[in-house]
Write a protein that holds these residues in place. Structure first.
Motif, PDB file in Angstrom:
ATOM      1  N   ARG A 230     -73.411 -13.432  99.463  1.00 38.40           N
ATOM      2  CA  ARG A 230     -74.673 -13.977  98.965  1.00 38.40           C
ATOM      3  C   ARG A 230     -75.140 -15.130  99.844  1.00 38.40           C
ATOM      4  O   ARG A 230     -74.382 -15.648 100.649  1.00 38.40           O
ATOM      5  CB  ARG A 230     -74.482 -14.454  97.516  1.00 38.40           C
ATOM      6  N   THR A 231     -76.401 -15.523  99.675  1.00 44.94           N
ATOM      7  CA  THR A 231     -76.892 -16.664 100.443  1.00 44.94           C
ATOM      8  C   THR A 231     -76.426 -17.950  99.774  1.00 44.94           C
ATOM      9  O   THR A 231     -76.228 -17.991  98.564  1.00 44.94           O
ATOM     10  CB  THR A 231     -78.430 -16.687 100.484  1.00 44.94           C
ATOM     11  N   TRP A 232     -76.265 -18.986 100.573  1.00 47.79           N
ATOM     12  CA  TRP A 232     -75.860 -20.277 100.020  1.00 47.79           C
ATOM     13  C   TRP A 232     -77.010 -21.259 100.194  1.00 47.79           C
ATOM     14  O   TRP A 232     -77.985 -20.979 100.889  1.00 47.79           O
ATOM     15  CB  TRP A 232     -74.574 -20.764 100.677  1.00 47.79           C
ATOM     16  N   VAL A 233     -76.871 -22.416  99.567  1.00 48.97           N
ATOM     17  CA  VAL A 233     -77.911 -23.448  99.647  1.00 48.97           C
ATOM     18  C   VAL A 233     -77.997 -23.934 101.098  1.00 48.97           C
ATOM     19  O   VAL A 233     -76.975 -24.269 101.700  1.00 48.97           O
ATOM     20  CB  VAL A 233     -77.569 -24.618  98.701  1.00 48.97           C
ATOM     21  N   SER A 234     -79.219 -23.954 101.655  1.00 48.95           N
ATOM     22  CA  SER A 234     -79.323 -24.300 103.074  1.00 48.95           C
ATOM     23  C   SER A 234     -78.898 -25.744 103.307  1.00 48.95           C
ATOM     24  O   SER A 234     -79.080 -26.616 102.455  1.00 48.95           O
ATOM     25  CB  SER A 234     -80.736 -24.046 103.589  1.00 48.95           C
ATOM     26  N   GLY A 235     -78.275 -25.969 104.449  1.00 50.01           N
ATOM     27  CA  GLY A 235     -77.755 -27.300 104.770  1.00 50.01           C
ATOM     28  C   GLY A 235     -76.336 -27.502 104.261  1.00 50.01           C
ATOM     29  O   GLY A 235     -75.685 -28.477 104.624  1.00 50.01           O
TER      30      GLY A 235
ATOM     31  N   MET B 217     -79.227 -26.031  92.273  1.00 48.18           N
ATOM     32  CA  MET B 217     -79.837 -26.187  93.606  1.00 48.18           C
ATOM     33  C   MET B 217     -80.191 -24.814  94.198  1.00 48.18           C
ATOM     34  O   MET B 217     -81.250 -24.634  94.793  1.00 48.18           O
ATOM     35  CB  MET B 217     -78.876 -26.901  94.570  1.00 48.18           C
ATOM     36  N   HIS B 218     -79.260 -23.865  94.013  1.00 52.92           N
ATOM     37  CA  HIS B 218     -79.429 -22.507  94.531  1.00 52.92           C
ATOM     38  C   HIS B 218     -80.689 -21.882  93.947  1.00 52.92           C
ATOM     39  O   HIS B 218     -81.491 -21.284  94.663  1.00 52.92           O
ATOM     40  CB  HIS B 218     -78.176 -21.718  94.142  1.00 52.92           C
ATOM     41  N   SER B 219     -80.891 -22.073  92.642  1.00 55.21           N
ATOM     42  CA  SER B 219     -82.056 -21.456  92.018  1.00 55.21           C
ATOM     43  C   SER B 219     -83.314 -22.268  92.342  1.00 55.21           C
ATOM     44  O   SER B 219     -84.374 -21.696  92.580  1.00 55.21           O
ATOM     45  CB  SER B 219     -81.815 -21.255  90.517  1.00 55.21           C
ATOM     46  N   ASP B 220     -83.211 -23.590  92.400  1.00 57.49           N
ATOM     47  CA  ASP B 220     -84.376 -24.405  92.784  1.00 57.49           C
ATOM     48  C   ASP B 220     -84.837 -24.034  94.192  1.00 57.49           C
ATOM     49  O   ASP B 220     -86.031 -23.892  94.442  1.00 57.49           O
ATOM     50  CB  ASP B 220     -84.028 -25.906  92.749  1.00 57.49           C
ATOM     51  N   GLU B 221     -83.890 -23.872  95.084  1.00 58.65           N
ATOM     52  CA  GLU B 221     -84.269 -23.537  96.453  1.00 58.65           C
ATOM     53  C   GLU B 221     -85.005 -22.196  96.501  1.00 58.65           C
ATOM     54  O   GLU B 221     -86.032 -22.067  97.152  1.00 58.65           O
ATOM     55  CB  GLU B 221     -83.038 -23.498  97.360  1.00 58.65           C
ATOM     56  N   ALA B 222     -84.457 -21.219  95.767  1.00 59.17           N
ATOM     57  CA  ALA B 222     -85.081 -19.891  95.749  1.00 59.17           C
ATOM     58  C   ALA B 222     -86.481 -19.955  95.152  1.00 59.17           C
ATOM     59  O   ALA B 222     -87.362 -19.195  95.533  1.00 59.17           O
ATOM     60  CB  ALA B 222     -84.211 -18.912  94.968  1.00 59.17           C
ATOM     61  N   ASN B 223     -86.687 -20.877  94.200  1.00 56.65           N
ATOM     62  CA  ASN B 223     -87.989 -20.956  93.537  1.00 56.65           C
ATOM     63  C   ASN B 223     -88.912 -22.000  94.143  1.00 56.65           C
ATOM     64  O   ASN B 223     -89.957 -22.315  93.578  1.00 56.65           O
ATOM     65  CB  ASN B 223     -87.787 -21.235  92.041  1.00 56.65           C
TER      66      ASN B 223
END
Ligand SMILES: [Zn+2]
Ligand SMILES: [Zn+2]
Length: 225
Positions: free
Chosen positions: A66-71, A20-26
């Motif tokens: 680090r940043t986390w997955v939003s929400g 999810m973390h990488s999907d969100e960033a991309n």
């Protein structure tokens, strides 16, 4: 939250989180609820318990600066042992070995909350440990350009550098808005020169996402990654 999660359950949660973390960033769309429901079916736990575990994982990311997955707002009662395991699993799943912080910091937080906490004697001769840590080969030209551009003033708060270094340079730190550990580039469109206060706040502050957002609106050279 019960602490008796198996390593397999934790690993599955971390794998889903890292994805999810990488999907969100991309900018790849994903449905959190669907992810929890698949994990819930697989391990016979509720979706809610997986959602909460994801928030525990956000907490470990937040300790790592680090940043986390939003929400997925960090939820801190993760426990020292689980924090350590989650941090190790993040490294494994991401395929990078970042300095370990979560275990130590969750211990600090737990000691600080003790009512009768007497002065510790500490460790006279701390033991050395050697660990392999992933580091990134950076371009010195990028750091130099960003520092020159800032010309001695923090690009966040506008204050003068807090002190002059032994080399006679104004002291500012160069920070990557999208962390290198999160796949960010080492370019001037992703880097800012900050005073140490703003720098730490951008990693650990409660309002760090607002602060990061303000940098993008303030500096036209920056590009969202
Ligand atoms: Zn500042
Ligand atoms: Zn930084």
């Amino acid at each position: 939250m019960s602490d008796n999660w198996t390593e397999e359950e934790l690993k599955a949660a971390v794998e889903a989180y890292v994805q999810m973390h990488s999907d969100e960033a991309n900018g790849v769309p994903f449905v959190k609820k669907k992810i929890y429901s698949e994990l819930a079916d697989r391990f016979g736990r509720t979706e809610k318990s997986f959602e909460y575990r994801m928030q525990n994982i956000s907490y470990v990311y937040s300790l790592m600066g680090r940043t986390w997955v939003s929400g997925l707002k960090p939820a801190k009662n993760v426990g020292v042992n689980n924090a350590a395991v989650i941090e190790r699993l993040i490294s494994e799943v991401e395929g990078q070995s970042l300095p370990t912080i979560a275990e130590f910091e969750t211990q600090v937080i737990s000691y600080k909350s003790k009512v009768n906490f007497s002065k510790p004697s500490g460790i006279k001769e701390p033991e050395k440990t050697y660990t392999q840590v992933t580091s990134f080969n950076r371009d010195p030209k990028v750091k130099a350009w960003v520092l020159k551009e800032a010309s001695g003033k923090c690009e966040c708060c506008g204050s003068d550098a807090p002190f002059t270094t032994a080399e006679g340079e104004p002291f500012l730190e160069v920070h990557h808005l999208r962390r290198l550990a999160d796949g960010g580039s080492d370019t001037v469109t992703n880097a800012v020169a900050l005073c140490p206060n703003c720098h730490r706040e951008m990693h650990y502050g409660i309002n760090k996402s607002a602060l990061v957002g303000s940098m993008y609106s303030k500096l036209s050279r920056l590009v969202h990654e």
